[in-house]
Motif scaffolding. Sequence first.
Motif, PDB file in Angstrom:
ATOM      1  N   ASN A 198       0.856  -1.193   0.000  1.00 49.66           N
ATOM      2  CA  ASN A 198       0.000   0.000   0.000  1.00 49.66           C
ATOM      3  C   ASN A 198       0.891   1.242   0.000  1.00 49.66           C
ATOM      4  OD1 ASN A 198      -1.990  -2.032   1.880  1.00 49.66           O
ATOM      5  ND2 ASN A 198      -2.919  -0.860   0.227  1.00 49.66           N
ATOM      6  N   LEU A 199       0.317   2.350  -0.447  1.00 53.70           N
ATOM      7  CA  LEU A 199       1.098   3.583  -0.580  1.00 53.70           C
ATOM      8  C   LEU A 199       0.528   4.695   0.286  1.00 53.70           C
ATOM      9  CD1 LEU A 199       1.684   4.110  -4.387  1.00 53.70           C
ATOM     10  CD2 LEU A 199       3.437   3.812  -2.638  1.00 53.70           C
ATOM     11  N   PHE A 200       1.430   5.545   0.746  1.00 51.97           N
ATOM     12  CA  PHE A 200       1.049   6.682   1.591  1.00 51.97           C
ATOM     13  C   PHE A 200       1.862   7.894   1.179  1.00 51.97           C
ATOM     14  CE2 PHE A 200       0.633   2.713   3.712  1.00 51.97           C
ATOM     15  CZ  PHE A 200      -0.535   2.787   4.449  1.00 51.97           C
ATOM     16  N   ARG A 243      -1.415  11.273  -9.792  1.00 53.74           N
ATOM     17  CA  ARG A 243       0.013  11.182 -10.045  1.00 53.74           C
ATOM     18  C   ARG A 243       0.742  12.430  -9.519  1.00 53.74           C
ATOM     19  NH1 ARG A 243       1.622   8.492 -15.517  1.00 53.74           N
ATOM     20  NH2 ARG A 243       3.850   8.794 -15.410  1.00 53.74           N
ATOM     21  N   ALA A 244       0.125  13.608  -9.718  1.00 54.50           N
ATOM     22  CA  ALA A 244       0.768  14.847  -9.253  1.00 54.50           C
ATOM     23  C   ALA A 244       0.872  14.875  -7.729  1.00 54.50           C
ATOM     24  CB  ALA A 244      -0.001  16.059  -9.763  1.00 54.50           C
ATOM     25  N   ASP A 245      -0.096  14.261  -7.033  1.00 58.60           N
ATOM     26  CA  ASP A 245       0.001  14.206  -5.568  1.00 58.60           C
ATOM     27  C   ASP A 245       1.265  13.453  -5.152  1.00 58.60           C
ATOM     28  OD1 ASP A 245      -2.389  15.581  -4.962  1.00 58.60           O
ATOM     29  OD2 ASP A 245      -3.568  13.768  -5.325  1.00 58.60           O
ATOM     30  N   LEU A 246       1.638  12.455  -5.940  1.00 61.39           N
ATOM     31  CA  LEU A 246       2.870  11.719  -5.634  1.00 61.39           C
ATOM     32  C   LEU A 246       4.075  12.624  -5.876  1.00 61.39           C
ATOM     33  CD1 LEU A 246       2.137   8.323  -7.446  1.00 61.39           C
ATOM     34  CD2 LEU A 246       1.670   8.908  -5.064  1.00 61.39           C
ATOM     35  N   TYR A 247       4.033  13.331  -7.001  1.00 63.65           N
ATOM     36  CA  TYR A 247       5.182  14.158  -7.370  1.00 63.65           C
ATOM     37  C   TYR A 247       5.357  15.339  -6.413  1.00 63.65           C
ATOM     38  CZ  TYR A 247       5.177  11.548 -11.819  1.00 63.65           C
ATOM     39  OH  TYR A 247       5.229  10.564 -12.770  1.00 63.65           O
ATOM     40  N   ARG A 265      12.152   7.304  -1.613  1.00 53.08           N
ATOM     41  CA  ARG A 265      13.002   8.499  -1.674  1.00 53.08           C
ATOM     42  C   ARG A 265      12.962   9.213  -3.016  1.00 53.08           C
ATOM     43  NH1 ARG A 265      18.264   6.851  -3.823  1.00 53.08           N
ATOM     44  NH2 ARG A 265      18.427   4.597  -3.566  1.00 53.08           N
ATOM     45  N   GLU A 266      12.351   8.560  -4.006  1.00 49.94           N
ATOM     46  CA  GLU A 266      12.243   9.204  -5.320  1.00 49.94           C
ATOM     47  C   GLU A 266      11.059   8.619  -6.063  1.00 49.94           C
ATOM     48  OE1 GLU A 266      15.798   8.833  -7.831  1.00 49.94           O
ATOM     49  OE2 GLU A 266      14.448   8.927  -9.557  1.00 49.94           O
ATOM     50  N   ILE A 267      10.349   9.465  -6.800  1.00 48.36           N
ATOM     51  CA  ILE A 267       9.274   8.971  -7.639  1.00 48.36           C
ATOM     52  C   ILE A 267       9.413   9.633  -9.017  1.00 48.36           C
ATOM     53  CG2 ILE A 267       7.692  10.549  -6.350  1.00 48.36           C
ATOM     54  CD1 ILE A 267       6.339   7.494  -8.030  1.00 48.36           C
ATOM     55  N   ASP A 268       9.746   8.838 -10.017  1.00 50.35           N
ATOM     56  CA  ASP A 268       9.937   9.346 -11.381  1.00 50.35           C
ATOM     57  C   ASP A 268      10.829  10.595 -11.437  1.00 50.35           C
ATOM     58  OD1 ASP A 268       8.446   7.368 -12.654  1.00 50.35           O
ATOM     59  OD2 ASP A 268       6.562   8.488 -12.472  1.00 50.35           O
ATOM     60  N   GLN A 269      11.965  10.498 -10.828  1.00 48.89           N
ATOM     61  CA  GLN A 269      12.967  11.587 -10.831  1.00 48.89           C
ATOM     62  C   GLN A 269      12.587  12.815  -9.998  1.00 48.89           C
ATOM     63  OE1 GLN A 269      13.652  11.669 -15.191  1.00 48.89           O
ATOM     64  NE2 GLN A 269      13.145   9.548 -14.673  1.00 48.89           N
TER      65      GLN A 269
END
Length: 305
Positions: A198-200, A243-247, A265-269
């Motif tokens: 799961n993701l947070f 997706r933007a919430d992740l970034y 520690r990183e999501i898509d750079q």
Amino acid sequence: MPLQPVDVVWMNGKLVPWKDATVHVLSHALHYGTGVFEGIRCYETERGPAVFRLRDHLDRMVRSARIFLMDIPYSVDDLVDATHDLIRSNGLRSCYVRPIAIRGYGEMGVNPSNNPVEVSIAVWPWGAYLGDEALEHGVRMTVSSWRRHDHNIIPPQAKVTGAYVNSAMAKVEALHAGYDEAVMLNPEGYVSEATGENLFVIKDGVILTPPLCAGPLAGITRETIKTIAADLGIPFSETLLTRADLYLAEEMFCSGTAAEVTPVREIDQRIIGEPGPVTTTIQQKFFAIVKGEDEKYHEWLDFIL
Ligand code: PPE
């Protein structure tokens, strides 16, 4: 990491030597993915090995089976006893526990209804799922090009073996692209979860995670984190995430029995960096609880006597 064999596996009510814990090549589940399973961890504590939320996991396996019209021919009590017996018999102090109920050998063809339900439980020593380094410094994730299956494709609330083809596709894609793990969006484009976690995300100090309607598995670690957050007074909300919430996340982490609480520690750079204060607090509390260091949560532990 190759499996580390132990002495015995529980199969249909009997303890059998590890090397004899096999099924027929024409088992239904092997061809059509018709099995339900669980992943559970047993931790070393001061009072000996303790299984974390064993009954909750087995209850979820029964629920997964119900969705697929599969009757598991053992009660949850039987499977609790079997798990205790199995860990004791293998003399393990900590391990991963994998119960699985499959449609076995009988008929071929997509219809599973006439095939026997065969139940096994295996245990083995399993270290940090995404690596020790990951627990400390976090993993690098990427948004997968593969979408998660949804409620009308394969119900995400059922932990069914066949569904993991979807996870495996996303995982391999992420690894080939040089990342550690993939984030999967649901068919509507909202974040659901990772391939086995799961993701947070943390935004303005609030822990946000997708609601079950967005298609993540109802993770038991996710539930545990919800309780920890409430007990520590950290705001927690189930919210649709894009997706933007992740970034734009201040912090990000993932959870699962295997992955425990692993920072991202990183999501898509987009660099998040070293684990932040909320992630670290949740992670430390989680490990204290599973290792039996916090008596308040002992009801979640099945001590193996
Ligand atoms: N989502 C998925 C898709 C998933 O497989 C898991 C567990 C979770 C969320 C977290 O659920 P929980 O363990 O109840 O907090 N994945 C199991 C299997 C991993 C594997 O590679 O096998 C696990 O973590 O044991």
